[in-house]
Write a protein that holds these residues in place. Sequence first.
Motif, PDB file in Angstrom:
ATOM      1  N   SER A  30      -6.617  39.673  -9.164  1.00  0.00           N
ATOM      2  CA  SER A  30      -7.364  38.734 -10.011  1.00  0.00           C
ATOM      3  C   SER A  30      -8.444  38.027  -9.195  1.00  0.00           C
ATOM      4  O   SER A  30      -8.413  38.052  -7.957  1.00  0.00           O
ATOM      5  N   THR A  78      -8.733  34.792  -9.236  1.00  0.00           N
ATOM      6  CA  THR A  78      -8.066  33.605  -8.696  1.00  0.00           C
ATOM      7  C   THR A  78      -7.484  33.924  -7.318  1.00  0.00           C
ATOM      8  O   THR A  78      -7.663  33.161  -6.364  1.00  0.00           O
ATOM      9  N   THR A  81     -16.711  24.132 -13.566  1.00  0.00           N
ATOM     10  CA  THR A  81     -16.296  25.512 -13.361  1.00  0.00           C
ATOM     11  C   THR A  81     -14.971  25.724 -14.084  1.00  0.00           C
ATOM     12  O   THR A  81     -14.373  24.779 -14.592  1.00  0.00           O
ATOM     13  N   PHE A  82     -14.538  26.979 -14.133  1.00  0.00           N
ATOM     14  CA  PHE A  82     -13.226  27.302 -14.681  1.00  0.00           C
ATOM     15  C   PHE A  82     -12.162  26.820 -13.693  1.00  0.00           C
ATOM     16  O   PHE A  82     -12.371  26.870 -12.480  1.00  0.00           O
ATOM     17  N   ALA A  85      -9.678  28.010 -12.443  1.00  0.00           N
ATOM     18  CA  ALA A  85      -9.205  28.960 -11.432  1.00  0.00           C
ATOM     19  C   ALA A  85      -9.763  28.624 -10.045  1.00  0.00           C
ATOM     20  O   ALA A  85      -9.083  28.825  -9.039  1.00  0.00           O
ATOM     21  N   THR A  86     -11.008  28.119  -9.994  1.00  0.00           N
ATOM     22  CA  THR A  86     -11.616  27.775  -8.708  1.00  0.00           C
ATOM     23  C   THR A  86     -10.746  26.765  -7.955  1.00  0.00           C
ATOM     24  O   THR A  86     -10.432  26.945  -6.782  1.00  0.00           O
ATOM     25  N   VAL A  97     -20.132  27.701  -6.830  1.00  0.00           N
ATOM     26  CA  VAL A  97     -19.807  28.586  -7.955  1.00  0.00           C
ATOM     27  C   VAL A  97     -21.104  29.111  -8.558  1.00  0.00           C
ATOM     28  O   VAL A  97     -21.969  28.321  -8.945  1.00  0.00           O
ATOM     29  N   ASP A 143     -17.797  31.546  -5.125  1.00  0.00           N
ATOM     30  CA  ASP A 143     -17.093  31.951  -6.342  1.00  0.00           C
ATOM     31  C   ASP A 143     -18.105  32.725  -7.186  1.00  0.00           C
ATOM     32  O   ASP A 143     -18.918  32.145  -7.911  1.00  0.00           O
ATOM     33  N   CYS A 168     -17.269  34.947  -9.440  1.00  0.00           N
ATOM     34  CA  CYS A 168     -16.465  35.550 -10.517  1.00  0.00           C
ATOM     35  C   CYS A 168     -17.267  35.789 -11.794  1.00  0.00           C
ATOM     36  O   CYS A 168     -16.860  36.565 -12.648  1.00  0.00           O
ATOM     37  N   GLN A 169     -18.417  35.104 -11.930  1.00  0.00           N
ATOM     38  CA  GLN A 169     -19.269  35.318 -13.108  1.00  0.00           C
ATOM     39  C   GLN A 169     -20.597  35.963 -12.725  1.00  0.00           C
ATOM     40  O   GLN A 169     -21.521  35.987 -13.530  1.00  0.00           O
ATOM     41  N   SER A 217     -14.142  38.324 -10.165  1.00  0.00           N
ATOM     42  CA  SER A 217     -13.100  38.583 -11.168  1.00  0.00           C
ATOM     43  C   SER A 217     -13.535  39.772 -12.013  1.00  0.00           C
ATOM     44  O   SER A 217     -14.712  39.905 -12.348  1.00  0.00           O
ATOM     45  N   TYR A 231     -11.781  40.283 -14.895  1.00  0.00           N
ATOM     46  CA  TYR A 231     -11.173  39.965 -16.195  1.00  0.00           C
ATOM     47  C   TYR A 231     -12.037  40.641 -17.266  1.00  0.00           C
ATOM     48  O   TYR A 231     -13.262  40.730 -17.112  1.00  0.00           O
ATOM     49  N   ALA A 256      -7.850  42.128 -12.898  1.00  0.00           N
ATOM     50  CA  ALA A 256      -8.250  42.630 -11.583  1.00  0.00           C
ATOM     51  C   ALA A 256      -9.280  41.684 -10.976  1.00  0.00           C
ATOM     52  O   ALA A 256      -9.926  40.910 -11.678  1.00  0.00           O
ATOM     53  N   TYR A 263     -17.817  24.464 -19.780  1.00  0.00           N
ATOM     54  CA  TYR A 263     -16.463  24.187 -20.251  1.00  0.00           C
ATOM     55  C   TYR A 263     -16.443  22.801 -20.870  1.00  0.00           C
ATOM     56  O   TYR A 263     -17.227  21.943 -20.430  1.00  0.00           O
TER      57      TYR A 263
HETATM   58  C1  PLP Z   1     -13.001  34.154 -14.322  1.00  0.00           C
HETATM   59  C2  PLP Z   1     -13.203  33.173 -13.251  1.00  0.00           C
HETATM   60  C3  PLP Z   1     -12.266  32.982 -12.209  1.00  0.00           C
HETATM   61  C4  PLP Z   1     -10.912  33.613 -12.172  1.00  0.00           C
HETATM   62  O1  PLP Z   1     -10.828  34.950 -12.345  1.00  0.00           O
HETATM   63  P1  PLP Z   1      -9.453  35.625 -12.880  1.00  0.00           P
HETATM   64  O2  PLP Z   1      -9.708  37.063 -12.617  1.00  0.00           O
HETATM   65  O3  PLP Z   1      -9.322  35.288 -14.308  1.00  0.00           O
HETATM   66  O4  PLP Z   1      -8.338  35.113 -12.048  1.00  0.00           O
HETATM   67  C5  PLP Z   1     -12.591  32.106 -11.196  1.00  0.00           C
HETATM   68  N1  PLP Z   1     -13.737  31.409 -11.198  1.00  0.00           N
HETATM   69  C6  PLP Z   1     -14.644  31.534 -12.180  1.00  0.00           C
HETATM   70  C7  PLP Z   1     -15.901  30.744 -12.124  1.00  0.00           C
HETATM   71  C8  PLP Z   1     -14.392  32.402 -13.247  1.00  0.00           C
HETATM   72  O5  PLP Z   1     -15.272  32.486 -14.256  1.00  0.00           O
END
Ligand code: PLP
Length: 406
Positions: free
Chosen positions: A63, A65, A89-90, A92-93, A153, A179, A181-182, A209, A211, A222, A340
């Motif tokens: 993931s 995360t 941010t989400f 998860a950070t 992020v 980060d 992830c996006q 991420s 996702y 993943a 968010y």
């Molecule tokens: C989606 C996301 C995550 C976490 O990713 P996962 O794969 O869902 O664990 C972390 N940080 C940001 C900014 C995200 O958008």
Amino acid sequence: MSLTEKIPFLDLITPHQQLEPELTAVFHKVLRTAGFVGGPMVENFEREFAAFSDAKYCVALSSGTDAVRFALTAAGVQPGDIVITVPHTFIATTEAISQAGARPDFVDIDEQTYTMDVAKLREYLERECYVDRDTGRPYHRKYRAPVTAVVPVHIYGQCADMDPILELARRYNMIVVEDACQAHGAEYFSEKENRWKKAGSMGHAAAFSFYPGKNLGACGEAGAATTNSEAITRQMRMLRDHGQAKKYYHDIEGYNGRMDAVQAGILSVKLQHLADWNESRRERARKYNELFAAADANIILPKEPSRSKAVYHLFVVQVENREAVQAELAKQNIDTGIHYPVPLHLQKAYSNFGYGPGDFPVCENAAKRILSLPMFPGLTEADQVRVVEALVRSAQNTRRQDVLAV
Ligand SMILES: *Cc1c(COP(=O)(O)O)cnc(C)c1O
């Protein structure tokens, strides 16, 4: 097509239908070899994604995360450290920061880009910390702990202003974990190096991420971490696999954080399309901007500075009366999102930090007004026209009702 046909926020069905033969072939291959976790398909994807991100190494994980968490730990963040990120941010950070044993702390975002405000970061380091002589690292006066890392992020698919962040990190001997992830494939123009750099290639390490709804999404969970450091790579490979480099010889206590072979194979198939998909998102962003500019409404559009090539994971506008506008769009069968609604420092989960309203005003103000519009590679121009017309009309209507109510 009737006018009330649904405009989805994103379309996860069509791309998978288009790729179905290749995706099911991956599954059949994995079934026949029974190599379900790790293995050659995962290693193959790691090579491809490292190349895509202009990074030397990629470690496939379960993931995003875990990617943030392992990157921090592998780069040297210790339990009790402070790690600075943004409240916009989400969660998860910050979950990943806490799970690495550190304490997340925040600096506000820039009003234009929603990414970390570098001036606020500098202020934080200068005002709230002193420099520890032994480590050269900032030491927080109140929390009595070292500030060892920063997690910028790349929110909505746009890179944070990395040059000055990396410069501060060098000066204060801090780790930087992006980060991303996006932001798969997003680019940042480094004035310092006079070249474009990819998200995931700039910090000590970076987290992605996969996702399903991300720009590159698995068919399940993943993630991955990228880095240019061999030592960090080695450490992350151990962390994802119970702390072992050799089976049943555990140098450290680790985690179960590996990627499934099926997901890696699927990601390899989809990675071939990612550059095109990102370009389609950028085209749709241009179209939205063009349509909104012509409408001349009181709507704040996303800003893309000249140093940035964003990949528009999300297309986020700001409107007055956001709740009313969103409800009106829903009535017209147009899906939207809010990324968010509650800044992290105001979440119940973080009430123990003692932050309150007014502590990060830029983020708080944005959180009340932001609205994410439908954005995905297959979004049609006709649907974009409908979104813009509906949004402009409802923004005007809700304002008129406001005036009447006064
Ligand atoms: C989606 C996301 C995550 C976490 O990713 P996962 O794969 O869902 O664990 C972390 N940080 C940001 C900014 C995200 O958008």
